[in-house]
Scaffold this active site. Structure first.
Site, PDB file in Angstrom:
ATOM      1  N   SER A  54       0.744  -1.287   0.021  1.00 14.71           N
ATOM      2  CA  SER A  54      -0.150  -0.009  -0.162  1.00 14.71           C
ATOM      3  C   SER A  54       0.759   1.205  -0.058  1.00 14.71           C
ATOM      4  O   SER A  54       0.366   2.289   0.470  1.00 14.71           O
ATOM      5  CB  SER A  54      -0.954  -0.034   1.128  1.00 14.71           C
ATOM      6  OG  SER A  54      -2.092  -0.904   0.805  1.00 14.71           O
ATOM      7  N   THR A  67       0.873   3.070   5.215  1.00 15.40           N
ATOM      8  CA  THR A  67       1.259   4.397   4.841  1.00 15.40           C
ATOM      9  C   THR A  67       2.681   4.628   5.575  1.00 15.40           C
ATOM     10  O   THR A  67       2.814   4.285   6.667  1.00 15.40           O
ATOM     11  CB  THR A  67       0.352   5.611   5.217  1.00 15.40           C
ATOM     12  OG1 THR A  67      -0.847   5.442   4.650  1.00 15.40           O
ATOM     13  CG2 THR A  67       0.793   6.893   5.019  1.00 15.40           C
ATOM     14  N   THR A  96       1.310   6.856   0.066  1.00 15.86           N
ATOM     15  CA  THR A  96       0.568   5.947   0.340  1.00 15.86           C
ATOM     16  C   THR A  96      -0.266   5.562  -0.830  1.00 15.86           C
ATOM     17  O   THR A  96      -0.429   6.297  -1.529  1.00 15.86           O
ATOM     18  CB  THR A  96      -0.470   5.944   1.444  1.00 15.86           C
ATOM     19  OG1 THR A  96      -1.450   4.804   1.994  1.00 15.86           O
ATOM     20  CG2 THR A  96      -1.532   7.332   1.405  1.00 15.86           C
ATOM     21  N   ARG A 140     -11.360   8.211  -4.249  1.00 16.84           N
ATOM     22  CA  ARG A 140     -11.240   8.510  -2.730  1.00 16.84           C
ATOM     23  C   ARG A 140      -9.923   8.999  -2.544  1.00 16.84           C
ATOM     24  O   ARG A 140      -9.007   8.456  -2.925  1.00 16.84           O
ATOM     25  CB  ARG A 140     -11.533   7.145  -1.626  1.00 16.84           C
ATOM     26  CG  ARG A 140     -11.191   7.392  -0.394  1.00 16.84           C
ATOM     27  CD  ARG A 140      -9.892   7.064   0.077  1.00 16.84           C
ATOM     28  NE  ARG A 140      -9.830   7.020   1.472  1.00 16.84           N
ATOM     29  CZ  ARG A 140      -8.932   7.047   2.252  1.00 16.84           C
ATOM     30  NH1 ARG A 140      -7.762   6.713   1.783  1.00 16.84           N
ATOM     31  NH2 ARG A 140      -8.940   6.790   3.740  1.00 16.84           N
ATOM     32  N   THR A 164      -1.161   7.738  10.339  1.00 18.56           N
ATOM     33  CA  THR A 164      -1.124   6.780   9.488  1.00 18.56           C
ATOM     34  C   THR A 164      -2.763   6.130  10.219  1.00 18.56           C
ATOM     35  O   THR A 164      -3.299   6.410  11.138  1.00 18.56           O
ATOM     36  CB  THR A 164      -0.404   5.633   9.720  1.00 18.56           C
ATOM     37  OG1 THR A 164      -0.493   4.416   9.220  1.00 18.56           O
ATOM     38  CG2 THR A 164      -0.213   5.166  11.080  1.00 18.56           C
ATOM     39  N   GLY A 165      -3.198   5.115   9.435  1.00 20.57           N
ATOM     40  CA  GLY A 165      -4.428   4.686   9.805  1.00 20.57           C
ATOM     41  C   GLY A 165      -5.748   5.227   8.922  1.00 20.57           C
ATOM     42  O   GLY A 165      -5.495   5.468   7.628  1.00 20.57           O
TER      43      GLY A 165
HETATM   44  C1  SD4 Z   1      -5.354   6.629   4.142  1.00 15.32           C
HETATM   45  N1  SD4 Z   1      -4.048   7.097   6.376  1.00 15.32           N
HETATM   46  O1  SD4 Z   1      -5.290   6.690   2.959  1.00 15.32           O
HETATM   47  C2  SD4 Z   1      -4.099   6.340   4.702  1.00 15.32           C
HETATM   48  C3  SD4 Z   1      -4.013   4.742   5.047  1.00 15.32           C
HETATM   49  C4  SD4 Z   1      -2.973   4.478   6.168  1.00 15.32           C
HETATM   50  O2  SD4 Z   1      -2.375   3.035   7.437  1.00 15.32           O
HETATM   51  O3  SD4 Z   1      -2.293   5.354   6.640  1.00 15.32           O
HETATM   52  N2  SD4 Z   1      -2.981   3.415   6.564  1.00 15.32           N
HETATM   53  O4  SD4 Z   1      -6.530   6.832   4.775  1.00 15.32           O
END
Ligand code: SD4
Length: 339
Positions: A83, A199, A217, A227, A250-251
């Protein structure tokens, strides 16, 4: 600070032992009021290799901005990382679409969102910063700009990612899972999920005390076409203020955007909070607003103040961050968490 002692011990033990230490380990380090050396930090276990690339710049006395760009290009190119960059899992229609941002201490910044076919979106983000009057280019316009700048158009969907997407299509159920970063990369042994997002956010301070940050990411796997997450949104996924500090996240990006997370962390540090305390408060804003939903989602913040002190906090256990400086090249620390 006990945390610093734990960190030093953990650095000796190495990354995998640290990861296994779980919540009991250090989650912030304090290098004293005034850091004289350079330091780089980044999210998740793949941050270890990324930091080492960044250190090849910082260790030579290079600029923090060059360091973070160089560092995050490592996971962007890593075919095992599903990712970030090439080999990222696609959106629900099978398109690999990338988000990235970069920010310097003086507020200069650039970003791209929903960019397809370019393997290193962080380099395009930097070109947006340095060669356009804009901050953010998206979709076809971002691709057009990248091609004008000489970047190569490539197919980023690998056979492995395509197979994962085809398997997902059998149910086509979109449910971001907690800490999927860990299992998608698969080295730490920390609790993982089904591997649908990760990410890299990286923050650095160089030997001259200059701060910079980068975030890149492919976003949430199987997302709707178009999106955009927090990572390319300045103030959400990344924020740097040379007078105060820097933060990245992240997240689940939607939760970070709703709370302008990285900006919030930096503003809390401006008010005198430590990096760790600022990250904890930013996480708590998300949890307090959506207590029920927060039980099933992950958001982690990572911050560094202008002295080089580092802290992190997450909603769920399992978020780790990598730290590299002249003393230690491959430290990996588990962040503390709400739950
Ligand atoms: C997102 N924050 O596109 C990123 C994804 C991510 O750990 O960080 N995943 O929402």
């Amino acid at each position: 600070m006990a945390d610093r002692r734990d960190f030093l011990k953990a650095s000796v033990l190495g990354a995998s032992a640290l990861a296994l230490a779980g919540k009991a380990g250090a989650s912030s380090i304090t290098a004293g009021r005034h850091v004289t050396g350079a330091r780089v930090v980044s999210t998740w276990d793949f941050g270890v290799a990324a930091n080492q690339a960044a250190w090849s710049v910082l260790g030579q006395g290079g600029h923090a901005l060059d360091a973070v760009e160089t560092g995050v290009m490592v996971p962007e190119a890593d075919l095992k990382n599903h990712s970030v960059g090439r080999a990222g899992y696609p959106d629900r229609d099978g398109h690999v679409s990338l988000d990235a941002s970069i920010m310097d201490a003086d507020g200069s910044c650039g970003a791209v969102a929903a960019l397809e076919h370019i393997a290193h979106p962080i380099q395009v983000a930097r070109r947006v910063m340095e060669r356009t009057p804009h901050v953010l280019l998206v979709g076809d316009g971002a691709l057009q700009f990248a091609l004008e700048q000489g970047f190569k158009k490539e197919e980023l969907l690998t056979p492995e990612s395509e197979q994962a997407w085809r398997e997902w299509l059998q149910t086509a159920h979109y449910q971001p899972s907690v800490n999927s970063e860990v299992r998608s990369y698969g080295k730490t042994g920390l609790p993982g999920g089904s591997g649908n997002h990760d990410t890299i956010g990286m923050l650095a301070i160089d030997a001259q005390g200059r701060l910079a940050g980068a975030c890149t990411t492919s976003g949430m796997a199987w997302k709707m076409r178009g999106r955009v997450g927090d990572s390319p949104i300045i103030g959400a996924g990344l924020y740097v203020d040379g007078e105060v500090g820097a933060a990245t996240s992240t997240g689940v990006g939607e939760e970070v955007i709703r709370n302008v997370g990285s900006f919030l962390v930096v503003e809390l540090m401006r008010q005198g909070r430590s990096p760790q305390d600022a990250c904890r408060e930013a996480v708590m804003r998300i949890v307090k607003r959506r207590p029920q939903a927060s039980k099933d989602l992950q958001v982690g913040f990572l911050a560094m103040n202008r002295h080089g002190d580092v802290g992190a906090w997450a909603i769920q256990p399992g978020f780790s961050y990598a730290v590299c400086d002249s003393q230690r090249q491959n430290g990996l620390l588990p962040a503390k968490s709400v739950f």
